[in-house]
Structures are given as structure tokens and as C-alpha cells.
Write an enzyme that holds these catalytic residues in place. Structure first.
Site, mmCIF file in Angstrom:
data_model
loop_
_atom_site.group_PDB
_atom_site.id
_atom_site.type_symbol
_atom_site.label_atom_id
_atom_site.label_comp_id
_atom_site.label_asym_id
_atom_site.label_seq_id
_atom_site.Cartn_x
_atom_site.Cartn_y
_atom_site.Cartn_z
ATOM 1 N N LYS A 63 4.998 7.855 -2.293
ATOM 2 C CA LYS A 63 5.814 6.634 -2.298
ATOM 3 C C LYS A 63 4.950 5.471 -1.857
ATOM 4 C CE LYS A 63 10.285 4.858 -0.837
ATOM 5 N NZ LYS A 63 11.561 5.215 -0.162
ATOM 6 N N ARG A 121 7.067 2.149 -5.633
ATOM 7 C CA ARG A 121 6.792 2.991 -6.793
ATOM 8 C C ARG A 121 6.705 4.436 -6.322
ATOM 9 N NH1 ARG A 121 2.936 -1.081 -6.918
ATOM 10 N NH2 ARG A 121 3.365 -2.742 -8.425
ATOM 11 N N ASP A 158 21.334 4.611 2.106
ATOM 12 C CA ASP A 158 21.539 4.647 0.656
ATOM 13 C C ASP A 158 21.993 6.042 0.228
ATOM 14 O OD1 ASP A 158 21.603 3.805 -1.987
ATOM 15 O OD2 ASP A 158 19.479 4.214 -2.330
ATOM 16 N N LYS A 209 9.019 6.655 -11.146
ATOM 17 C CA LYS A 209 10.122 5.749 -10.844
ATOM 18 C C LYS A 209 9.593 4.495 -10.180
ATOM 19 C CE LYS A 209 14.475 5.555 -8.196
ATOM 20 N NZ LYS A 209 15.345 6.271 -7.228
ATOM 21 N N GLN A 210 10.212 3.372 -10.489
ATOM 22 C CA GLN A 210 9.883 2.141 -9.790
ATOM 23 C C GLN A 210 11.160 1.413 -9.432
ATOM 24 O OE1 GLN A 210 6.606 -0.234 -11.123
ATOM 25 N NE2 GLN A 210 7.529 -2.160 -10.429
ATOM 26 N N GLY A 211 11.311 1.095 -8.166
ATOM 27 C CA GLY A 211 12.477 0.374 -7.695
ATOM 28 C C GLY A 211 12.088 -1.007 -7.209
ATOM 29 N N ALA A 212 13.006 -1.624 -6.464
ATOM 30 C CA ALA A 212 12.766 -2.975 -5.972
ATOM 31 C C ALA A 212 11.764 -3.008 -4.829
ATOM 32 C CB ALA A 212 14.087 -3.588 -5.507
ATOM 33 N N GLU A 213 11.596 -1.864 -4.147
ATOM 34 C CA GLU A 213 10.745 -1.833 -2.963
ATOM 35 C C GLU A 213 9.486 -0.984 -3.116
ATOM 36 O OE1 GLU A 213 11.371 -3.576 -0.211
ATOM 37 O OE2 GLU A 213 13.275 -4.370 -0.949
#
Length: 213
Positions: free
Chosen positions: A29, A15, A130, A9-13
């Protein structure tokens, strides 16, 4: 580069990888740098977020909340190595269920677990930041509720901050799980019972709901 890692997974903040850690399977993370920030400032801010996330995970576990065990924090490389939890998200569990009585009983049990988890987290004065049903896991094979992804977490004693956690989760239920009002009401009922200082938090949540009307 993380040895033998598989990006999942890769998000805005950050990997998220699966990788071995000693003899264990781990979640890794890795927070990445932001090119628009000054390099020195970026390094300090990123290191602070990594440290804050690890500390919030530790505080929650001490409060009785089931969270992934932190194995190792690598500040230099902005990474946290933590337990890989076998299980299924609450989001997936609820989507698979139908409306018969056996599922109603299971939903009542799940609501109780979620309410307990929120209470333990807020007793520790940790704000998740979140809360969605994708960040709640049912651990195999015990069924213990695990809260994950503390990337936006912080510590606060303010009722309005804790109310935001509840508000975000309520919106997640409304948008992802139709006809879940009764289940969320059960979550709040358990939260009230298990968190003795919940009164001001619930009041703030109700104020927010009134402002939307």
C-alpha cells in the site's frame, strides 16, 4: 517505483499493488502525496497516516482480530508491505447465496464471525473508519474472518466513534445486501455478548437511528 509490482487498485489516498517481498507474495500500500499541500506538511501528514495504519493493524492482531500481517513499513516511501490474504470478500459471498436453509445457517455463522471481529477491534479501541462487506474477507482455507483496509483507522475510547463503525457497516448492509436486517441484528447480538463495554456504543447507534426517523 516498487520492483515487480502489479497495480490492482487506486483510491483517493493510496495505490495498492501485489509485489514480492522476500519469499512471499505481498500487498503493498503506497500513499501518495497531495500536491495542494505544502511539501513539508504533506510529508509529515502522510508519514503519520502510514504509521497510524500500521499501529492499528498491530493493535488489532494483539486483540485477537485476524488482520493482514505487516511485513515492513517504509516511512520514507510511504508504503506498507503486508500479507496477501487468499480469500473471498463477504460482499461476494453474500451476493452468491440464495435463500435456502443451508445458506441461512452459513449467514448465521458469518454474522457471529463479524460480531466477534468488531468486538475484538473495539476492545483494542481501534476505529476502522470504513467498515463495508468489501473490507471483510473469508480466509482460505480456514474460513477465518479477516478485516482489511485500515487506511482511515484511528484509536479512540469514545462510544460515539465506535458507534460510527457500526453505523457505516449497517448502511453498507442495507445498500448492498437487501433483506439483511436479521443478519445485522445477529452481528450486534454477538458484539454485545463479546464486548462488555458495548452498552454505550449500542445506545449511540440507536440514537443515530432515531435521528433519521
Amino acid at each position: 517505483m516498487i520492483d515487480n509490482a502489479v497495480l490492482i487498485k487506486q483510491g483517493a489516498e493510496a495505490r495498492i499493488y501485489i509485489a514480492p517481498f522476500l519469499t512471499r507474495k505481498a500487498i503493498v500500500k503506497e500513499r501518495f502525496s497531495k500536491s495542494y499541500r505544502h511539501p513539508i506538511l504533506d510529508k509529515k501528514l502522510t508519514a503519520r497516516r502510514v504509521t497510524q495504519e500500521a499501529r492499528c493493524l498491530h493493535k488489532c492482531r494483539r486483540s485477537g482480530l485476524d488482520t493482514p500481517v505487516v511485513y515492513f513499513v517504509d516511512i520514507e516511501n510511504n508504503t506498507i508491505y503486508m500479507e496477501y490474504v487468499e480469500g473471498k470478500t463477504v460482499r461476494d459471498i453474500l451476493r452468491e447465496q440464495s435463500d435456502d436453509e443451508s445458506f441461512k445457517s452459513k449467514n448465521d455463522e458469518m454474522a457471529n464471525k463479524i460480531g466477534m471481529a468488531l468486538a475484538n477491534m473495539h476492545v483494542a479501541d481501534v476505529i476502522h473508519g470504513d467498515l463495508t462487506t468489501s473490507n471483510l474477507l473469508s480466509r482460505d482455507p480456514t474460513g477465518s474472518l479477516v478485516v482489511i483496509d485500515f487506511g482511515l483507522s484511528y484509536v479512540s475510547i469514545l462510544p460515539e466513534d465506535k458507534a460510527v463503525d457500526l453505523y457505516v457497516l449497517e448502511r453498507a448492509f442495507m445498500s448492498t445486501h437487501p433483506n439483511s436486517e436479521t443478519m445485522f441484528a445477529s452481528i450486534l447480538e454477538t458484539y454485545r455478548k463479546k464486548y462488555k463495554d458495548s452498552g454505550p456504543v449500542i445506545n449511540k447507534l440507536e440514537e443515530e437511528a432515531e435521528n433519521e426517523v
